[in-house]
Design an enzyme around this catalytic site. Structure first.
Site, PDB file in Angstrom:
ATOM      1  CG  ASP A  52       5.661   3.717   1.707  1.00 23.43           C
ATOM      2  OD1 ASP A  52       5.685   4.304   2.805  1.00 23.43           O
ATOM      3  OD2 ASP A  52       4.654   3.692   0.973  1.00 23.43           O
TER       4      ASP A  52
ATOM      5  CG  PHE B 259      -1.861   1.213   1.209  1.00 25.79           C
ATOM      6  CD1 PHE B 259      -3.095   1.122   0.575  1.00 25.79           C
ATOM      7  CD2 PHE B 259      -1.506   2.427   1.782  1.00 25.79           C
ATOM      8  CE1 PHE B 259      -3.961   2.212   0.522  1.00 25.79           C
ATOM      9  CE2 PHE B 259      -2.362   3.527   1.733  1.00 25.79           C
ATOM     10  CZ  PHE B 259      -3.596   3.408   1.108  1.00 25.79           C
TER      11      PHE B 259
ATOM     12  CE  LYS C 143      -0.121   6.058   7.665  1.00 25.60           C
ATOM     13  NZ  LYS C 143      -1.515   6.446   7.783  1.00 25.60           N
TER      14      LYS C 143
HETATM   15  C1  LIG Z   1       3.039   2.574   3.831  1.00 27.25           C
HETATM   16  C2  LIG Z   1       2.130   3.700   3.437  1.00 27.25           C
HETATM   17  N1  LIG Z   1       2.452   4.463   2.382  1.00 27.25           N
HETATM   18  C3  LIG Z   1       1.685   5.494   2.002  1.00 27.25           C
HETATM   19  C4  LIG Z   1       0.527   5.808   2.674  1.00 27.25           C
HETATM   20  C5  LIG Z   1      -0.310   6.963   2.227  1.00 27.25           C
HETATM   21  O1  LIG Z   1      -0.179   8.004   3.135  1.00 27.25           O
HETATM   22  P1  LIG Z   1      -1.214   9.247   3.104  1.00 27.25           P
HETATM   23  O2  LIG Z   1      -2.535   8.698   3.530  1.00 27.25           O
HETATM   24  O3  LIG Z   1      -0.616  10.228   4.077  1.00 27.25           O
HETATM   25  O4  LIG Z   1      -1.217   9.754   1.705  1.00 27.25           O
HETATM   26  C6  LIG Z   1       0.147   5.044   3.789  1.00 27.25           C
HETATM   27  C7  LIG Z   1      -1.087   5.353   4.523  1.00 27.25           C
HETATM   28  O5  LIG Z   1      -1.626   4.548   5.235  1.00 27.25           O
HETATM   29  C8  LIG Z   1       0.975   3.968   4.184  1.00 27.25           C
HETATM   30  O6  LIG Z   1       0.669   3.201   5.229  1.00 27.25           O
END
Ligand SMILES: Cc1ncc(COP(=O)(O)O)c(C=O)c1O
Length: 402
Positions: free
Chosen positions: A216, A131, A245
């Protein structure tokens, strides 16, 4: 008029209305309390009502909230320098969210390959379960077909199973992607730990095949697992790491941090964001990073993480309903044989907030500032909900090693 009549239904909202909080405790308008094991999905690292954070934000609001990226600002530069040091990388592009941080990484990877004379290397490789966010680029790498299907055509991406270095090598050689994206712990897939030796193999294979390696760490990073980056546990340095986050303790901020060889790929005009990395969010980020590094918060995560681990292991031994424990530090998954949704709802009623990912996994992401007592109370609520759902067994041989 229904209360949320004018809010698009992109989220299934729970009925609870929280009006304020203190530390890891949230209150509704009637003064009912909940223990927060979710932190607004891994965001509120300093909990709620943090006095130093609130004072810094209030002070900054009286000075300058925004000046634009056309001008320098000391807090922006200080946060960038700290992130470079903490990640062992070189330079930062600021964004406003996790998805945006990943968009920057996607563009950087493509331009890197193009500048190196390999413009055909434009596709991407990611892991099954990945994700990476909801914007079109980040969505292209998100594995769940349900999220992607309505919005195609997207960027070209293939997925390989985490843990199988042979399949990864074959895909890197055959596909010649611009970049490989990896979450060292896959939060949305159900807090799935990517094996540390696989992270090392991926590093080695990306170096060998000229593939940009992006970690990520939007959910797992910034100290949550006990080290600043979850990938630190494998001793691996990616070419690019994305963060968001908790980084500004609740204000919107993301970061795409890149190694020295990638620090000059994006040039003026190649990428940008009006709001990102502004004085207010960076002042908050500075408070968070100071708490983490200088005021013992990273150590607190390690200690609370060990307590959480002990508590969860005891629960797993007691209840056969628990089939697996996942994650590290204050990022934990509790996989249930059945009834995860009902247990989550029961926990809301009992006064514990957490959520569910990957269908059958309860996800625990408490604030870093959670106290020993709050943690113990939350675990007691979890135990009570599992007891209500199942027949406790004196011993559970299947979980003996848990
Ligand atoms: C691993 C990861 N990458 C990207 C995102 C996307 O982040 P945002 O909701 O701040 O765009 C999330 C959100 O849960 C995530 O857990």
């Amino acid at each position: 008029m229904k209360i949320d009549e004018h809010v698009l239904k992109t989220y299934l909202r729970a009925p609870e209305v929280f009006v304020e909080g203190r530390g890891a405790t949230l209150y509704d308008a009637d003064g009912r309390t909940w223990i927060d094991f979710l932190s607004g999905i891994a965001v509120s690292a300093l909990g709620h009502g943090h006095a130093r954070l609130a004072a810094a934000i209030a002070d900054q609001a009286t000075r300058a909230i925004h000046v634009s990226n056309l001008f320098r600002h000391p807090y922006t530069e200080e946060v960038a320098a700290r992130l470079a040091r903490l990640t062992g990388l070189e330079a930062v592009f600021f964004a406003n969210s996790g998805a945006e941080a990943n968009e920057a990484a996607l563009k950087l990877a493509r331009k890197f390959q193009r500048t190196a004379g390999r413009p055909e290397r434009s596709s991407f490789l990611a892991l099954e379960g990945a994700f990476h966010g909801r914007t079109l680029g980040a969505l292209s790498l998100t594995h769940n077909e349900k999220y992607r299907q309505p919005f195609g055509p997207l960027l070209e991406c293939r997925w390989v199973p985490p843990g199988d270095a042979g399949r990864l090598e074959a895909a890197l050689v055959e596909e010649r992607p611009a970049a490989l994206f990896v979450e060292p712990i896959q939060g949305e897939a159900g807090v799935r730990d990517v094996p540390l030796d696989y992270l090392r193999a991926a590093r080695e294979l990306c170096t060998r095949t000229g593939t940009v390696l992006v970690h990520d760490e939007v959910q797992a990073g910034c100290g949550r697992t006990g080290t600043f980056l979850a990938g630190d546990a494998a001793g691996v340095k990616p070419d690019v790491v994305t963060l968001a986050k908790p980084i500004a303790a609740g204000l919107p901020l993301g970061a795409c941090v890149v190694a020295r060889d990638f620090a000059h790929v994006l040039q003026p005009g190649d990428h940008g964001s009006t709001f990102a990395g502004g004085p207010l969010a960076c002042r908050a980020a500075l408070v968070f990073l100071e708490e983490l590094e200088e005021h013992g918060l990273q150590q607190a995560v390690v200690e609370r993480g060990a307590e959480l681990d002990r508590g969860l292991r005891a629960i797993a031994r007691e209840f056969p309903l628990v089939t697996e424990l996942r994650g590290r530090g204050l990022m934990r998954g509790v996989r249930l044989r059945e009834g995860a949704e009902e247990v989550q709802q029961d926990l809301y009623r009992r006064g514990l907030i957490l959520n569910r990912t990957g269908g059958d996994v309860l996800r625990l992401l408490p604030p870093y500032v959670i106290t020993r007592d709050e943690l113990a109370s939350g675990l007691a609520l979890l135990r009570a909900a599992l007891a209500a759902r199942s027949q406790p067994a004196r011993s559970n041989p299947a979980r003996a090693g848990a």
